[in-house]
Structures are given as structure tokens and as C-alpha cells.
Write an enzyme that holds these catalytic residues in place. Structure first.
Site, short mmCIF file in Angstrom:
data_model
loop_
_atom_site.label_atom_id
_atom_site.label_comp_id
_atom_site.label_asym_id
_atom_site.label_seq_id
_atom_site.Cartn_x
_atom_site.Cartn_y
_atom_site.Cartn_z
N LYS A 325 -5.48 -43.25 -38.14
CA LYS A 325 -4.91 -44.01 -36.99
C LYS A 325 -5.76 -44.45 -35.95
CE LYS A 325 -1.80 -42.14 -34.18
NZ LYS A 325 -0.58 -41.58 -33.48
N SER A 326 -6.69 -43.28 -35.50
CA SER A 326 -7.65 -43.79 -34.45
C SER A 326 -8.67 -44.76 -35.09
CB SER A 326 -8.58 -42.47 -34.08
OG SER A 326 -7.82 -41.25 -34.18
N GLY A 398 -0.45 -44.38 -26.96
CA GLY A 398 -1.27 -43.83 -25.71
C GLY A 398 -2.60 -44.25 -26.02
N ARG A 426 3.83 -41.31 -19.43
CA ARG A 426 2.42 -40.66 -19.61
C ARG A 426 1.52 -40.93 -18.59
NH1 ARG A 426 1.01 -40.88 -25.89
NH2 ARG A 426 3.17 -41.47 -26.48
N SER A 471 -11.99 -35.57 -23.75
CA SER A 471 -10.97 -36.41 -24.15
C SER A 471 -11.90 -37.70 -24.81
CB SER A 471 -10.14 -36.78 -23.08
OG SER A 471 -9.72 -38.12 -23.46
N GLN A 473 -10.08 -40.19 -25.77
CA GLN A 473 -9.61 -41.36 -25.13
C GLN A 473 -10.36 -41.97 -24.08
OE1 GLN A 473 -5.23 -40.75 -24.79
NE2 GLN A 473 -4.98 -40.99 -26.80
N ASP A 619 -4.88 -30.43 -35.27
CA ASP A 619 -3.61 -31.07 -35.29
C ASP A 619 -3.15 -30.14 -36.81
OD1 ASP A 619 -3.18 -32.67 -33.28
OD2 ASP A 619 -4.45 -34.22 -34.26
N LYS A 646 2.03 -30.01 -27.71
CA LYS A 646 1.81 -31.02 -28.84
C LYS A 646 3.28 -31.65 -28.77
CE LYS A 646 -2.37 -30.94 -30.19
NZ LYS A 646 -3.41 -32.20 -30.07
N ARG A 692 4.55 -32.99 -37.86
CA ARG A 692 3.58 -31.99 -38.63
C ARG A 692 4.23 -30.59 -38.96
NH1 ARG A 692 -0.97 -35.14 -38.55
NH2 ARG A 692 -1.58 -36.23 -36.92
#
Ligand code: NAP
Length: 739
Positions: A325-326, A398, A426, A471, A473, A619, A646, A692
Site C-alpha cells: 500500500k505504501s 491518512g 485524525r 514516523s 509519514q 503490524d 491500532k 489483521r
């Protein structure tokens, strides 16, 4: 303003005025609703139908009694009514309207009053129908619809607040917008389609064969032309009132049609297919925005889902799990800004990454696909993005919002980033604050939350930023902004940070200097298009690694998995437990290391999980707990308190689920102690909507002695769209049943 109940005068008791009167009168808002209309019959009918509490026979007497005056007359009558209002004392009253065009209203108010009164707030409900008149008034017309208010710089805050409350009481969602912008956006999204529908039907009706044409008209014609049944007077008024923006919209449309015409003349299939495909993707995106639902919602729509996992089986064969995804997000962002054409394969067609894709389409980037994971991005260069027509909607993503905050801060146009309900809650301060230090102009709502209103044309300068948290992000956001900033932008992280952005920047030929935990970029560079084969997501692959490790007779190869060293903790931990895992076919794709991973069944043993591996596998713990339950002896996890915040409290959710199956698992504040190796049985576990957790218990069924029912599994589709299909193909005995 008087005390309650509020006295509201609706001027113009037609479709919109009548519907507003009825909705507010029957809402929880304490008010008394009066009505005035040129036609005394409309007033009488409104009274008779219970749409208003009281009719007034002159505008003046109505206004005198009112706290709020709601103008809902046709656009061209607005000016006349404002002129009449200017002769009355409006002190302490709120005046607002529902007209479809806002610039002409504001100009009229300026002309009549000298300046727009501070108690006049223009508004526009985005709801209506082809019908008109008081008989068409409908309670609930505005429920779930948007109302745009267009406050001016000196509109009184109390006025804005009251008008907001009124519409909210009618069930509407209220958004604020600049006056000019409102007219431009509406010209494209509402006025243009109406004019096209009128024009098409008129053209066909003028055809001598019209009887036949209408007789054989199919559903497409009906759908496309429904709005040609709208009120001609109203649309005449709109065309007059919003002339400039409508002409621009018509020109844009004509250019698009001419493009298509040329493609048809030249039989240019690429252009035709490109246009149709982009339009289809955009339409689907709009549909999901309008219906406030995700892309992957076929499953979600059906409400809750239960997985029924039956025991036994082994895991064999070759699998390619969905793309990371990233990396999918970043491939779109950098591909869009690169010079040349970037071909992406293995793109994760999940909700979040699709939102990023659509955002760049909205900024004029030509993107083909996705089609079975293939996406072609025609890069526009570092300065080639165009201002989107409306806010960029990023759904639940996000990552997209935080990374794009950096990119958008450096563009020379204004843009607003919005998201769904959950994303809107958020906090974005962690990226907004350092971006402001770089010179960005960003407004947020309370608590630093979206929407992010970003002002273009700011000159950014590089900063040296000590990140308070490790982080990816935040780091990525600043690196992306840093490409446009003067000088060097550097971040120092207090721990391990996933480095997908640095690697992909390097893959696109943009150098990033990494020295220990310091990552720096020089502004002013350029990106060169490349080919990206998005690696499979190691977090998705982890379920199958554990599955093959615990099920006797398993031998599975997972193809093209991303093995970025900041993500491979799951492999290290499983190997420490005795798993038989080998990597082959190692290569670097778009700066990312990838490999095929072969896993054969091997008896596992319990271990103390080294704390330094925790951030590298954060994760993957739900499924690692399942591995631990199947391992001989004790497995202890510590230093993983982050698991409690999470998608669910993963320590508690897993401990409860394992207890339901008879596994000896003790939750700790920062981890878990699992005494494994004993048989465990049938049971029902609740995934708490955490994808998950759901997938981890599906894997556990390989070693259970009875059926495991896993509740609330629909969210699996957001990160692993085809999980059930791949899992059953690999050897799990898994079916889905609705609740
Ligand atoms: P409508 O059904 O035709 O209603 C307008 C009403 O206003 C009629 O009853 C009309 O009376 C009355 N009126 C006209 N001039 C007046 C005056 N000077 N003083 C008092 N009353 C007067 O129209 P509508 O669809 O409700 O539209 C009203 C406004 O809403 C328009 O500005 C339009 O742009 C806006 N709007 C419409 C829609 C939609 O889908 N229809 C959506 C959003 C916003 P007579 O019939 O006797 O002329």
C-alpha cells in the site's frame, strides 16, 4: 436576535422555500415559521398543508416580526427582494438565501447596500428536483445533502453559526466556500450538465424524425436527460446569473468533445479508450464519494461478515499477494511529478491508493488504469499540476493526506484536502507544524484536523527537523515538500522509520542523503519516470508465511515480496522460532528490495521476541501470536504497547480470541505471554472489525481441532481485497457467511 422560539420568515414558498419551511418546522429546532410569496394562493396552500405556521401578506410585516429571513425566490427576483429589504430595519436580523449563483447575489447586495451587510450570509442547498412550486415541497429534501455557505470576510460569526445550525437541523451537511469558487464549481458540476441536457433534448426534438428518436430512446438517454425536465425559468436565471463561469465550463466541455471528435475521425483508439476509462474511473470515484462509501464496499455494503474456517489442510503452491500500500501511494505521487511516462505494475487496487490516484487525476494528470494492477502515469513534471476544481477527497487514506500536505504546500495554487468521517477525526498537526516552519500556509479545523486548507504560492525554505516521533509519514511529507524548498530539508528520527519514500525518490533519480537517522534532500531537483513493479506487501504475505510454517506438509512460494529491511521483522522472528524460510531471486525494483520467499512446514518453538525486532514487525503480531500458539513452549512479547492503539486493541482482541479457542495466552500491558504447542479447539472469535485479527484467526484454523467462526470480517477487503480467494487457493478451508 430574540430568544426562542426563533421567528423565521421564508420569502418565496416554492420547492426550496417550502421544503426548508417544512423541514425546519418539523425539526427539533424551536422556531415559528412564517411565509411570504407573491402568490397569495401559494401562501394559502402552504398554510393549509402545514408547511408554515403563519402566512404574511406583506414582505414588510413579515420582516418586522422575523429573526431570520430566508430568501428562496428565483435568482432574478433576488435583487428585487434585496432592494425591498434595504428599505426595512434589518438590525439584529439574519438574512440568508438559497440561490443557485452567489457572485451575482453578492454584487447585487453591494450595489444596493453599498457593501454586503455583515448579517447577510449567502447560501445554497445542493438539493432539489425537477419540480417547482409549493406543491412540490418535501420534508427531508435536504437530509444527507450538502449546503454551501459563502461567508464574506466580515460576515458576523454568530450569523454563520446560526445559519449552519438551521441547515443542520434540516439534516444537511454545511460546508463553507469562497463566493467566486462556489460559482465556478457549480458551473461545472450542476449548471453545465443541466444546459447539456436541455440542449441535447432540444436538438433531438427539433429533428424531423423526433417521434422515432424518442420512441427508441434507451435508458442512457433517459438517465442523461432527466434533468431537462427542470424549471426553464430557474435555469434561465442561473444562465444569466452565472454567465462567466458557465461560459468557461462550456468552453472546457467543447474542447473535450472536440478532442473526442478528432479521435473518432482519426480512429484513434488510444485516445478514445483513455477518455472512456478515465471517465469511468472518475465516475466510480464520484459515486463512492456521493454515497459516502469506500471502493471496496461490495463486501462492506452487505453489512457484517463472518468467516467460517474449518480445521486442517496444508499450504502449497505459488502465490502473489497484493501490492504494498505504501509503495502504491508513492508510485502515483512521484510518477505524476516525473518527466515522462511511469508504468506501474502490482498496484494495490484498494480504497486508499485509489483515492490518491483520483486526487492526481483531479489535478490534471493523465493516468490510465488501474487494470489488474497496471497503471500508466503520464507525468507532468514538478510544476505541471493544475488546480483541482474542488477539494481533493482522500477517503480514509491518512498516508495520502499527510504526504500530500507536503506536496500541496509547495504548489502555486490553493487546494483543500478532505477525507471521510474517520480521516477527518485524525490529527494532522504532526505534519502541519513543521510544514508551517518551512513557510507553508495551512489552515485546519480545531485540533489540527482535516480539512486542510492549503494556500498556494508560498516560498518554502528547508528546515532541520528533529521529529518527536519515528514516523514515516512525517518524514515523507517533509521530503516531498523539501523537493520544492530552498536549500536542504532534513529530518532526524528518534527510531526506525520505514524508508519507502527515500528509496522511491532515488528510484526516480532524485538523490536523498541518508546518514544514520538523518535523512536530507536538496530542493530544486527533478524526477525522471521509471518502471515500478510494486512489491507484494510483506504484511499481507505474513499470513501465508505463518500458515505454511504451522501446517504440516506445507511448501509455499510467495512471489515478489517487498523485503525492505524496515519491514522484515516477521521473517527474523519466524526464523528464530525455527521456521524454514528461504529467500531467492533477490532484486531491487524502483529502489525497493524484493525477493521470492519459500516457506516449508517446520515445527516451531517458543522464544522471547527481541525488542529491537518489534518496530520491524509491528503490524504482523496478530498472526505471530498464532505462530506462538502453535510453537512448543513459551513465547514472550514485550515493548509493543503500540499494539493497543491500532485498528483495535490488538493485544486484548487477540488474547480474548485465543482464550475463546482454549489457547493459554496472557495479555500484558506491552505484549503477550503465550504458552503454545497444545491442541486448541473450535470457537467463535470477534475480530472487532480489525482486518489483521480476522486474517490471523483464519490462519489459526489450520491447526485447530474444530471450526473457528470469526465475526466482523468485512474490513479485510480494505487491505487485502482477495484474501479469501487466495487463502482457499493455497489450501485453507475458509468460507464467508453474512450475518
Ligand atoms: P420555485 O419552486 O419556482 O419557487 C419560487 C417561489 O418564489 C415561487 O412561489 C414564486 O412565486 C416566488 N417568488 C417569485 N418572486 C418573488 C418575490 N419577488 N417575492 C416573493 N416570492 C416570489 O423555485 P425553487 O425551485 O424553489 O427555487 C428557488 C430558489 O432556489 C432559486 O433561487 C433557485 O436558484 C434556488 N435553488 C433551486 C434548486 C432546485 O433544484 N429547484 C436547488 C437549489 C437552489 P410565483 O410562482 O408566483 O412566481
Amino acid at each position: 436576535m430574540n430568544d426562542k422560539p426563533l421567528s423565521i420568515l421564508v420569502v418565496g414558498l416554492g420547492l426550496i422555500g417550502g421544503s426548508f419551511a417544512l423541514s425546519i418546522k418539523n425539526s427539533a429546532f424551536a422556531c415559528k415559521v412564517s411565509g411570504f410569496d407573491l402568490s397569495s394562493e401559494s401562501v394559502a396552500e402552504a398554510l393549509e398543508q402545514g408547511i408554515i405556521d403563519q402566512g404574511v401578506d406583506s414582505l414588510e410585516s413579515g420582516v418586522t416580526q422575523a429573526d431570520v429571513v430566508m430568501l428562496s425566490v428565483p435568482m432574478l427576483a433576488m435583487e428585487k427582494v434585496l432592494e425591498q429589504l434595504s428599505g426595512f430595519d434589518l438590525t439584529g436580523k439574519v438574512v440568508t438565501d438559497v440561490g443557485s449563483c452567489k457572485v451575482s447575489l453578492v454584487r447585487a447586495a453591494e450595489r444596493i447596500f453599498g457593501r454586503v451587510p455583515t448579517n447577510l450570509l449567502p447560501g445554497h442547498p445542493i438539493a432539489g428536483s425537477e419540480k417547482s412550486g409549493v406543491a412540490a415541497a418535501k420534508e427531508g429534501l435536504f437530509k444527507g445533502h450538502k449546503v454551501i455557505i459563502t461567508p464574506l470576510p466580515d460576515t458576523e460569526p454568530e450569523v454563520i453559526s446560526l445559519v449552519r445550525k438551521l441547515w443542520q437541523a434540516c439534516g444537511a451537511e454545511v460546508n463553507a466556500m469562497d463566493v467566486q469558487r462556489h460559482d465556478e464549481v457549480l458551473a461545472l458540476t450542476s449548471h453545465l450538465p443541466h444546459l447539456l441536457a436541455f440542449s441535447l433534448v432540444d436538438t433531438l426534438a427539433g429533428n424531423p424524425e423526433n417521434q422515432d428518436i424518442f420512441r427508441y430512446a434507451a435508458g442512457g438517454f433517459r438517465d442523461f436527460t432527466r434533468i431537462a425536465g427542470s424549471d426553464p425559468v430557474m435555469w434561465h436565471d442561473v444562465a444569466v446569473g452565472n454567465k462567466d463561469a458557465i461560459l468557461t465550463a462550456l468552453d472546457q466541455f467543447s474542447a473535450g468533445v472536440e478532442n473526442l471528435r478528432q479521435a473518432i475521425i482519426q480512429q484513434d483508439s488510444e485516445t478514445m479508450l483513455g477518455t472512456f476509462e478515465r471517465a469511468r474511473a472518475a465516475r466510480n470515484h464520484f459515486a463512492s464519494m456521493l454515497e459516502r462509501r469506500a471502493y471496496m464496499t461490495k463486501e462492506l455494503e452487505n453489512g457484517s461478515q463472518t468467516y467460517v474456517a474449518r480445521p486442517g489442510g496444508s499450504i502449497t503452491g505459488e502465490l502473489r499477494v497484493p501490492g504494498d500500500k505504501s509503495i502504491s501511494h508513492r508510485s502515483i505521487m512521484l510518477g505524476a511529478l516525473a518527466e515522462g511516462v511511469t508504468e506501474v505494475e502490482g498496484f494495490l487496487e484498494g480504497e486508499d491508493a485509489l483515492a490518491t490516484l483520483q486526487a492526481f487525476r483531479d489535478m490534471g494528470v493523465n493516468i490510465e488504469g488501474p487494470h489488474e494492477g497496471k497503471v500508466t502515469i503520464h507525468g507532468v513534471g514538478m510544476k505541471g499540476l493544475k488546480q483541482p476544481v474542488g477539494p481533493l477527497y482522500l477517503g480514509n487514506a491518512g498516508t495520502a493526506m499527510r504526504l500530500m500536505a507536503g506536496l500541496m504546500s509547495a504548489q502555486d495554487f490553493d487546494v483543500t484536502l478532505t477525507g471521510d468521517h474517520s480521516l477527518s477525526g485524525r490529527p494532522m498537526g504532526r505534519v502541519v507544524n513543521p510544514l508551517r516552519d518551512m513557510g507553508a500556509s495551512i489552515e485546519t479545523t480545531e485540533g489540527g484536523r482535516p480539512p486542510l486548507v492549503i494556500k498556494g504560492g508560498q516560498k518554502l525554505k528547508g528546515i532541520d527537523y528533529d521529529m518527536p516521533m519515528a514516523s514515516a509519514q512525517v518524514q515523507s511529507c517533509l521530503l516531498l515538500a523539501g523537493m520544492y524548498a530552498e536549500g536542504e530539508t532534513a529530518t532526524v528520527a528518534p527510531g526506525i522509520v520505514r524508508d519507502h519514500t527515500n528509496r522511491m525518490l532515488a528510484g526516480f533519480g532524485y538523490p536523498v542523503a541518508v546518514e544514520g537517522s538523518r535523512v536530507a534532500i536538496q530542493g530544486g531537483g527533478a524526477l525522471t519516470a521509471t518502471a515500478i513493479d510494486v512489491p507484494s506487501d510483506i504484511s499481507s504475505a505474513a499470513f501465508f508465511m505463518v500458515a505454511a510454517s504451522i501446517a504440516e506438509g506445507s511448501d509455499l512460494t510467495l512471489k515478489h515480496v517487498g523485503i525492505n529491511p524496515t519491514r522484515t521483522g516477521v521473517i527474523d522472528i519466524l526464523k528464530l522460532m525455527g521456521a524454514d524460510i528461504t529467500l531467492s531471486n533477490l532484486q531491487t525494483v524502483g529502489g525497493e528490495p524484493v525477493a521470492d520467499i519459500r516457506i516449508k512446514y517446520a515445527p516451531l518453538k517458543g522464544i522471547n521476541i527481541p525488542e529491537e525486532l518489534v518496530p520491524l514487525a509491528i503490524d504482523e503480531f496478530p498472526v505471530l501470536f498464532v505462530a506462538a500458539a502453535c510453537a512448543e513452549g513459551e513465547t514472550l512479547l514485550t515493548g509493543a504497547e503500540e499494539l493497543r492503539v491500532k485498528e483495535s486493541d490488538r493485544i486484548q482482541s487477540m488474547a480474548d480470541g485465543m482464550a475463546a479457542l482454549g489457547i493459554d495466552a496472557q495479555a500484558k500491558p506491552d505484549g503477550m505471554l503465550i504458552k503454545g504447542g497444545k491442541p486448541f479447539g473450535a470457537g467463535t472469535v470477534d475480530s472487532h472489525g480489525d482486518h489483521r485479527i480476522a486474517m490471523a484467526f483464519a490462519v489459526a484454523s489450520l491447526r485447530s481441532e474444530g471450526e473457528i467462526r470469526i465475526l466482523d470480517c468485512a474490513n479485510v477487503a480494505t487491505s487485502f481485497p482477495n484474501f479469501v480467494k487466495l487463502a482457499t487457493r493455497a489450501g485453507l478451508n475458509l468460507v464467508v457467511s453474512g450475518n
